[in-house]
Design a protein around this motif. Structure first.
Motif, PDB file in Angstrom:
ATOM      1  N   THR B 106      25.866 -80.223 -11.157  1.00  0.00           N
ATOM      2  CA  THR B 106      26.474 -81.101 -10.915  1.00  0.00           C
ATOM      3  C   THR B 106      26.453 -81.237  -8.799  1.00  0.00           C
ATOM      4  N   LYS B 108      26.331 -83.493  -6.582  1.00  0.00           N
ATOM      5  CA  LYS B 108      27.828 -84.356  -6.179  1.00  0.00           C
ATOM      6  C   LYS B 108      27.658 -84.486  -4.449  1.00  0.00           C
ATOM      7  N   HIS B 109      28.426 -85.297  -3.991  1.00  0.00           N
ATOM      8  CA  HIS B 109      28.681 -85.444  -2.584  1.00  0.00           C
ATOM      9  C   HIS B 109      29.567 -85.058  -1.998  1.00  0.00           C
ATOM     10  N   ASN B 277      33.059 -81.245 -14.631  1.00  0.00           N
ATOM     11  CA  ASN B 277      33.297 -81.927 -14.147  1.00  0.00           C
ATOM     12  C   ASN B 277      33.490 -83.277 -15.236  1.00  0.00           C
ATOM     13  N   SER B 302      32.986 -79.445  -4.840  1.00  0.00           N
ATOM     14  CA  SER B 302      31.594 -80.262  -4.538  1.00  0.00           C
ATOM     15  C   SER B 302      31.887 -78.869  -3.021  1.00  0.00           C
ATOM     16  N   VAL B 382      36.601 -89.428 -11.349  1.00  0.00           N
ATOM     17  CA  VAL B 382      35.718 -88.510 -10.920  1.00  0.00           C
ATOM     18  C   VAL B 382      34.765 -88.007 -12.685  1.00  0.00           C
ATOM     19  N   ALA B 386      31.031 -90.150 -13.794  1.00  0.00           N
ATOM     20  CA  ALA B 386      30.364 -89.104 -13.869  1.00  0.00           C
ATOM     21  C   ALA B 386      30.374 -89.536 -15.587  1.00  0.00           C
ATOM     22  N   HIS B 411      28.979 -86.010 -19.351  1.00  0.00           N
ATOM     23  CA  HIS B 411      28.171 -85.897 -18.032  1.00  0.00           C
ATOM     24  C   HIS B 411      26.984 -86.163 -17.378  1.00  0.00           C
ATOM     25  N   THR B 459      25.775 -86.843 -11.577  1.00  0.00           N
ATOM     26  CA  THR B 459      27.443 -86.947 -10.821  1.00  0.00           C
ATOM     27  C   THR B 459      27.805 -88.567 -11.430  1.00  0.00           C
ATOM     28  N   GLU B 460      29.302 -88.671 -10.320  1.00  0.00           N
ATOM     29  CA  GLU B 460      29.726 -89.137  -9.775  1.00  0.00           C
ATOM     30  C   GLU B 460      29.544 -90.336  -8.506  1.00  0.00           C
ATOM     31  N   SER B 461      28.614 -89.208  -7.809  1.00  0.00           N
ATOM     32  CA  SER B 461      28.516 -90.505  -6.558  1.00  0.00           C
ATOM     33  C   SER B 461      27.549 -91.060  -6.089  1.00  0.00           C
TER      34      SER B 461
END
Lengths: 125, 532, 448
Positions: B106, B108-109, B277, B302, B382, B386, B411, B459-461
Motif C-alpha cells: 500500500t 500511497k501518498h 485499505n 499513510s 479511498v 483503490a 485493491h 493504490t488510490e493515489s
C-alpha cells in the motif's frame, strides 16, 4: 564396493561398509540454484530416519535435508562452510553433506536405485 | 584505467575514457547520478559537523571505565554530510517519484501535513514519562485515534502499543493464547490454521508462540476452501489466521461462514489487516465476525514507509479478547486522562507488555492527521478508488498478461507468469525491465500459491493519466517479451539505474556486513582507490 | 478531496473499461450483511489542512513542552539537541517515501546508509556485526533473549535488577507466551548486584544494562567470563547510547549480544516512539540474528553495491522456522541516527558524551546538597538516583505544578514496592542549563 541409493527428497546415499555418505542430487542442486550456505549436523548426533538434520540455502530459499536412514553422525563436510558452491559444482563429489553410521542397514532397501531415481525425476516432468 | 585520488574528498578521479563501467567520465559520475563513497572513506580527523562548547571541568564519576581507544567514527563537515545524503537519496525510487505498485505494501501518498503536526512543540518533543498532568493532550490524541480505529473496524477495543504489523500479530495471537489459557484450553489447542498464501509473518508468529501451523487449501477461485477448513477444525485448533482481502487481492466471500465455523469449533479468528485499505470506511471487519485484526498504520493510514519502517500495528479486539489487551492503555476519569500501566489495578487480565512506553506516538499523530483529513466520507472514497484503480489495471492488461483468477479483484491485481511462457523472460526479468521504464516493480513471487506471481497494487493515489502510462509501459514490455527474441535484453535489465543487477549470491556466500579498512572493493569499482 | 486524483469523469471511464456499472459491482464479494450502503456513521467528514493543523495545535496546547520548562527526565528516553540537518535529510521524499529495499538497483541510497549504520553500530558497541535496526531497545532486548535461547538451546534467562523495568516486563511477557523461564533479580537501586554466582549450566543468558536503569556504571568482564565458562551468553543493554562516547564498550567486556536504544542520536523524544533499536553480536552468531541485514556485493558491471542479504533467516522465506517474525524495522529512525552520528563524528560524539557527564555531575552535586536528599550512585554517566525523605511521586507532581519536569519517580515504573517509593531518577544532558538546574533545586527545597 560402494552402493548408491536415492530418496524422493532428491538425496543420494552412498554406502561403504556401515557408513553412509549423504548429499543432494544434480537435479536438486539445479532446482535450488546457487547454494550460499550449508548447515551440517554435529558429530555424535543421533538422527531418526526422516529427521531434518541439515539445511541448504540459496539466496531466496532454505531447504531442510532429512536423514534418509537412521544413524549417528560421524562427520559433517566442514569444507562447505568456505565453499558452499561445491554443492553446485560437484553435488555427488566434494559437495557431500554428512556421513552417518547406519543404525539399520535394512532401511536402505526402502530407497531407490539409480534407475528408479531417474524414472522418478522423469515423472516430475 | 588511470586513477588518482583526491585525498581531501576521498573521491576517485582520473582519465577513464573508454571504461564502460565508468561511463567514460573522469569522475565515474553520470550527470545527476553521482558516485558516492562511504562516509568512512571520506572522513578526516579534525573535521566535525557540529560545534559544541568545551565541557565543564568536573570530577570523573565513570568507575574507571573510560573508553581506552578511539571509536573510529569519521569526521565530516555539515555541507559534506548534506551532500552525502542528498546524493544517496538520488539513488532511491520513492512514492514521491511515481507509481510504486508494490502489492501488499500500500504505497500511497504520504501527506506532508502529517509530518508537520508530528513535529509540533508539545507533541513531537514530549517525554513518555512526563507526569500525566503535563501530557493530557497527548493522551487525548491517542484516545481519539483509538476511537476512529474502533469505529472504522466495528470492534469494541484496541491495543495501541504494537510497533508494526508483525508485532501486532504477536499481540493478537498472545491475546488468543491468553483467552485459551483462561478457559483451560491452551495445552489442548495447539494448532493454528493459515492458508498457504499467507504472509510469512503469520506462520512465524504462530510458531514463536508454540503453535503448530497447518495449511488450509484454497479453492480454484483463490479463496479458502470452506469444506476443507471445516474438516480441519477440531478440538485441537486454537485459531485461524486469515488475511482479508486475501493476499491474492480477493475478498473472502464466505468469510461469515468461515468465522461461524471457527467459533463453533471453539477457536478464534485472527484477521491479518495488511489489506485494510481495500475496505476502509466501506466494510467493518467487526461485521464479519473476526476476533482481532492488526492495522498497519504505514499502509492504510499513510504514515511514511521510511525505507522499511518505522511502522505501527494497533490491534482491534473483540469483546472476547479485550480483557487480555496488553499494557498500557488510556483511561478517562471524569475530565482527566491517565495511563493504565504495569501493576495498575484493572478489570481483566492483561497479557503483559509488548513495548516500552505508549507505542509509536509519532505514527499515531500522522495517522490521525490523515484520518481527519479524509473524514468518514473521504476514507470510503479511498477504498473505492483503490479498488477501482486495481480493477482498471487488471482490465487493461488482461488481454496481454495472465490474471491469476477471474472476476473483480479488490485493491490489488494478481497475475501469474503464464503469459511469459516460452519467451525466456521470467517474472524477475520482467520486473527489472520495469525499472528501466521508470517504475518500481510490483511485488514478485508472492503469494507463493501463484506461479511467478506479480502482485500490482496501484493504490488510490495515482491519477488516471499516470495509470494509463503505467499500463502502456507494461503492454509494451509484454509485446517485446512475446517476440521471443528479447530474452537477453530483459536479462540485461535494468540498464539505466544507479546500479545494474547485483550479485546476491556473492553477498550471501561471503557476507560483508560492515566497512573495515581492510575491505577490498572489487575490481572496476571507481571507489577502489579511495578506500586504500 | 485533495489526496485523491480521480475525477468523477475518470471513475466513469474506468468503470466502463472494467465493464462494471458502478463501484458497488466491484464489492460484490462482500457478504450482503456486511455491505454498508453509506459511509460509517458517527464520524466527521473530511477537513482542510488548516483545520487539521488547528486541531493538533489544540492537542499540543494541553501538554507541557519540555522546551518550555526545566527538564530532567531520562529513564530510557533522553532529551538531546538534534541538528536541523537531520530532520531535513529524513524528510527528503526519496528516503521518507521509499520502502524496504527489495529492488536494490533503485534503492542503493537506503542500502548504503544502512550499511554505514551497521558499521557505526559495530564501532560504538565494539562488536563484529550489527543488523539494520530493530523497533526499539525494549523489543530488541526481548529478541536478544530469544536469540540466546536458540543458540544455547537453554531456556533460563537471568535478568538483572538494573534493567529498565519496562524492558523486564517485555521479557516476562515474551517468556510467558513463548515458553521460557526468566529469573528476575530484584530492583537494584544501590548498584550492588552480582549475578556471577547465579550463572549455571542451565543458564542461556544474563541480561544486564550499562549504565543501569538507576545510573550505575559497571564492568561486566568477569560476568562475561562466568557466562562463557558455563556456556551462557552475556547480553548488555544500553538505553543511553551517548554513554558509548565515554565508556568502555560492551564488546570489550566480552558481551555476546549488545542491544541499544538509539533514540538519543537523531531521534526526538516523540512521547515514546518511534525509536530505533541497535542490535550487534559476534561473527559466529551472525546467522542467528533477527532482522534485516545489508551486505556489500558487486553489480553486473563489477561496481560496488549493497543488497539485503542472509534473508533465509527471515519470515518471508523461512516462515515458521524464521529467527523472528520481524518484518518492518525502523529504517527512517536509523537514518536519523546515522545522519546525526555522521555530523558528530569522533570528535563531536566524544565531546557530547563529556558534556552530558559533566552536566549530570553538576546536577548531582547541587541536588545531593539539599538536606535530606541522598545520592545513591558513586558512578553514573548522565543519570543518577537520589533518595528523598518522602515518596517521590507526589514530589514530582508538585514540581510539575510549578512547571518543572523534575525527573521520574521510580515508583511509576516499579509500583507497589515500598523500597523504591522515595527514589527519584534524574537525568541531565547537554540541553540542561544552570538556569534550569537552579529552579529545580529551589523548588525541591520548597516541596520536601
Amino acid at each position: 564396493m560402494a552402493v548408491t541409493k536415492y530418496t524422493e527428497e532428491h538425496e543420494w546415499v552412498r554406502v561403504e561398509g556401515d557408513v553412509a555418505t549423504v548429499g543432494i542430487t544434480q537435479y536438486a542442486q539445479e532446482q535450488l540454484g546457487d547454494v550460499v550456505f550449508v548447515e551440517v549436523p554435529a558429530v555424535g548426533r543421533k538422527v531418526a530416519k526422516g529427521e531434518a538434520c541439515a539445511v541448504v540455502e540459496s539466496v531466496k530459499a532454505a531447504s531442510d535435508i532429512y536423514a534418509p536412514v537412521a544413524g549417528e553422525i560421524v562427520e559433517g563436510n566442514a569444507a562447505l562452510a568456505d565453499s558452499p558452491g561445491d554443492v553446485n559444482a560437484e553435488p555427488t563429489g566434494k559437495g557431500w553433506f554428512f556421513k552417518l553410521k547406519l543404525a539399520d542397514k535394512a532401511e536402505l532397501d526402502g530407497l531407490m536405485d539409480e534407475a528408479g531415481y531417474e524414472a522418478f525425476v522423469k515423472s516430475l516432468g | 584505467m588511470v586513477q588518482s585520488l583526491d585525498r581531501s574528498q576521498g573521491r576517485a578521479g582520473g582519465v577513464a575514457a573508454g571504461a564502460a563501467s565508468n561511463h567514460g567520465t573522469y569522475t565515474g559520475n553520470r550527470a545527476l547520478q553521482i558516485e558516492e563513497p562511504l562516509i568512512f572513506e571520506m572522513g578526516q580527523p579534525g573535521r566535525c559537523g557540529v560545534d559544541l562548547p568545551e565541557p565543564p571541568k568536573v570530577k570523573d564519576r565513570l568507575n574507571g571505565l573510560r573508553r581506552a581507544g578511539t571509536i573510529g567514527l569519521p569526521g565530516l563537515s555539515e555541507p559534506q554530510v548534506v551532500q552525502h545524503y542528498t546524493r544517496l537519496s538520488q539513488k532511491n525510487y520513492a512514492i514521491d517519484m511515481g507509481v510504486y505498485p508494490l502489492g501488499s505494501c500500500t504505497m500511497k501518498h504520504n501527506p506532508r501535513i502529517n509530518e508537520k503536526v508530528a513535529r509540533l512543540a508539545g507533541i513531537g518533543d514530549l517525554h513518555p514519562l512526563q507526569p500525566v498532568s503535563t501530557v493530557q493532550g497527548a493522551l487525548e490524541l491517542i484516545d481519539r485515534l483509538a476511537h476512529w480505529l474502533k469505529t472504522l473496524t466495528g470492534m469494541p477495543a484496541v491495543a495501541m502499543s504494537p510497533a508494526a504489523g508483525a508485532h501486532g500479530e504477536m499481540c493478537g495471537m498472545m491475546a488468543i493464547a491468553a483467552a485459551l489459557e483462561a478457559k483451560g484450553e491452551r495445552a489442548q489447542r495447539k494448532v493454528v490454521l493459515a492458508p498457504e498464501s499467507a504472509h510469512g509473518t503469520n506462520p512465524a508468529t504462530a510458531a514463536a508462540l508454540g503453535f503448530t501451523v497447518k495449511p488450509i487449501p484454497a479453492n480454484d477461485r483463490g479463496r479458502v476452501d470452506l469444506a476443507a477448513l471445516k474438516a480441519a477444525l477440531g478440538p485441537d485448533v486454537a485459531a485461524i489466521m486469515l488475511t482479508n482481502p486475501n493476499t491474492c487481492g480477493l475478498f473472502e466471500s464466505e468469510i461469515v461462514e468461515i468465522s461461524k465455523a471457527v467459533h463453533d469449533a471453539g477457536a478464534y479468528f485472527y484477521c491479518d489487516g495488511a489489506n485494510f485499505n481495500a475496505i476502509v470506511g466501506r466494510v467493518r471487519p467487526g461485521d464479519l465476525g473476526i476476533d482481532c485484526m492488526h492495522i498497519n498504520l504505514h499502509k492504510t493510514f499513510s504514515t511514511p514507509h521510511g525505507g522499511g519502517g518505522p511502522g505501527a500495528g494497533p490491534v482491534v479486539l473483540s469483546a472476547a479478547l479485550a480483557p487480555y489487551a496488553p499494557y498500557p492503555w488510556i483511561v478517562k476519569d471524569g475530565d482527566t486522562w491517565r495511563v493504565a500501566e504495569d501493576g495498575a489495578k484493572v478489570d481483566g487480565t492483561p497479557l503483559g507488555r509488548l513495548k516500552a512506553f505508549h507505542g509509536q506516538m509519532g505514527m499515531f499523530t500522522r495517522a490521525l492527521a490523515y484520518i481527519m483529513s479524509h473524514g468518514a466520507d473521504g476514507l470510503k472514497q479511498v477504498a473505492e478508488d483503490a479498488v477501482l484503480s486495481a480493477n482498471y489495471v487488471m482490465a487493461a492488461l488482461k488481454d496481454v498478461m495472465s490474471p491469476a483468477f477471474e472476476g473483480p479483484c479488490m485493491h490489488e491485481a494478481l497475475f501469474d507468469d503464464s503469459f511469459l511462457k516460452d519467451t525466456g523472460v521470467s517474472t524477475l526479468d520482467f520486473a527489472k525491465a520495469m525499472i528501466d521504464e521508470g517504475y518500481h516493480p510490483m511485488t514478485m513471487y508472492f503469494p507463493l500459491v501463484v506461479h511467478g506471481a506479480m502482485l500490482i497494487e496501484p493504490t488510490e493515489s495515482q491519477a488516471k493519466e499516470d495509470l494509463d502510462q503505467f499500463i502502456g509501459a507494461l503492454r509494451s514490455l509484454t509485446e517485446r517479451a512475446k517476440t521471443g527474441t528479447a530474452a537477453e535484453e530483459f536479462k540485461a535489465a535494468p540498464r539505466f539505474s544507479p546500479r545494474r543487477r547485483l550479485d546476491e549470491t556473492l553477498a550471501a556466500r561471503k557476507p560483508i556486513l560492515r566497512w573495515r579498512p581492510s575491505n577490498n572493493p572489487p575490481e572496476g569499482d571507481p571507489m577502489k582507490q579511495a578506500a586504500e | 478531496m485533495r489526496y485523491l486524483p480521480l475525477t468523477d469523469a475518470d471513475r466513469r471511464e474506468m468503470l466502463s473499461v472494467i465493464g462494471a456499472k458502478s463501484v458497488d459491482d466491484l464489492f460484490k464479494d462482500v457478504p450482503a450483511s456486511a455491505r454498508l450502503g453509506a459511509k460509517i456513521g458517527g464520524l466527521p467528514d473530511h477537513q482542510g489542512e488548516l483545520e487539521v493543523e488547528r486541531a493538533f495545535q489544540a492537542f499540543a496546547a494541553k501538554n507541557v513542552s519540555p522546551g518550555t520548562a526545566p527538564f530532567f527526565i531520562g529513564a530510557g528516553a533522553y532529551r538531546h539537541h538534534v541538528p536541523s540537518t537531520v530532520d531535513y535529510m529524513i524528510q527528503r521524499g526519496e528516503f521518507l517515501t521509499s520502502y524496504t529495499p527489495y529492488q536494490p538497483e533503485i534503492t542503493q541510497g537506503t542500502l548504503q546508509y544502512l550499511f554505514e549504520f551497521q558499521t557505526q553500530v559495530t564501532l560504538l558497541t565494539g562488536m563484529d556485526v550489527a543488523n539494520a535496526s530493530m523497533y526499539d531497545g525494549s523489543t530488541g532486548t526481548a529478541e536478544a533473549v530469544l536469540m540466546a535461547n536458540r543458540i544455547t538451546r537453554r531456556h533460563k534467562a537471568l535478568i538483572s535488577g538494573g534493567l529498565h523495568p519496562q524492558y523486564r516486563s517485555i521479557i516476562e511477557t515474551t517468556a510467558k507466551w513463548e515458553g521460557f523461564k526468566p529469573v528476575l533479580s530484584k530492583a537494584d537501586a544501590e548498584g550492588l548486584e552480582d549475578l556471577i554466582a547465579s550463572v549455571d549450566k542451565d543458564t542461556s543468558c544474563v541480561v544486564v544494562q550499562n549504565p543501569s536503569f538507576f545510573g550505575h556504571v559497571r564492568d561486566f568482564t568477569k560476568l562475561a567470563e562466568a557466562c562463557h565458562a558455563a556456556g551462557a551468553l552475556l547480553i548488555v543493554v544500553v538505553t543511553e547510547v551517548v554513554s558509548l562516547g565515554l565508556l568502555k564498550p560492551p564488546g570489550e567486556m566480552g558481551a555476546d549480544i549488545v542491544v541499544c536504544e538509539g533514540q538519543s542520536i537523531g531521534n526526538g523524544l516523540g512521547f515514546g516512539g518511534p525509536y530505533v533499536g541497535l542490535f550487534a553480536t559476534r561473527d559466529k552468531y551472525m546467522r542467528q540474528m533477527p532482522g534485516r541485514l545489508v551486505g556489500e556485493t558487486v553489480d553486473a558491471d563489477g561496481k560496488r553495491g549493497f543488497v539485503l542479504t542472509l534473508s533465509t533467516r527471515e519470515q518471508h522465506i523461512r516462515r515458521e522456522k524464521a529467527t523472528s517474525n520481524i518484518c518492518t524495522n525502523a529504517g527512517l529512525c536509523a537514518l536519523a541516527f546515522t545522519v546525526h552520528l555522521t555530523l558528530l563524528g569522533e570528535a563531536g560524539f566524544t565531546r557530547l558524551a563529556e558534556i552530558n557527564h559533566a552536566k549530570a555531575s553538576q546536577l548531582a552535586d547541587k541536588v545531593s546538597a539539599i538536606p535530606g536528599v541522598k545520592l545513591l550512585n558513586d558512578s553514573f554517566f548522565n543519570e543518577f538516583t537520589v533518595k528523598l525523605p518522602k515518596p517521590a511521586a507526589p514530589v514530582v507532581e508538585a514540581l510539575a505544578a510549578k512547571r518543572i519536569l523534575g525527573g521520574l519517580p521510580v515508583s511509576r515504573l516499579i509500583p507497589n514496592d515500598p523500597s523504591v517509593e522515595n527514589l527519584l531518577l534524574l537525568a541531565a544532558t547537554e540541553t540542561a542549563t544552570d538556569m534550569g538546574m537552579d529552579p529545580l533545586v529551589a523548588a525541591l527545597k520548597e516541596v520536601l
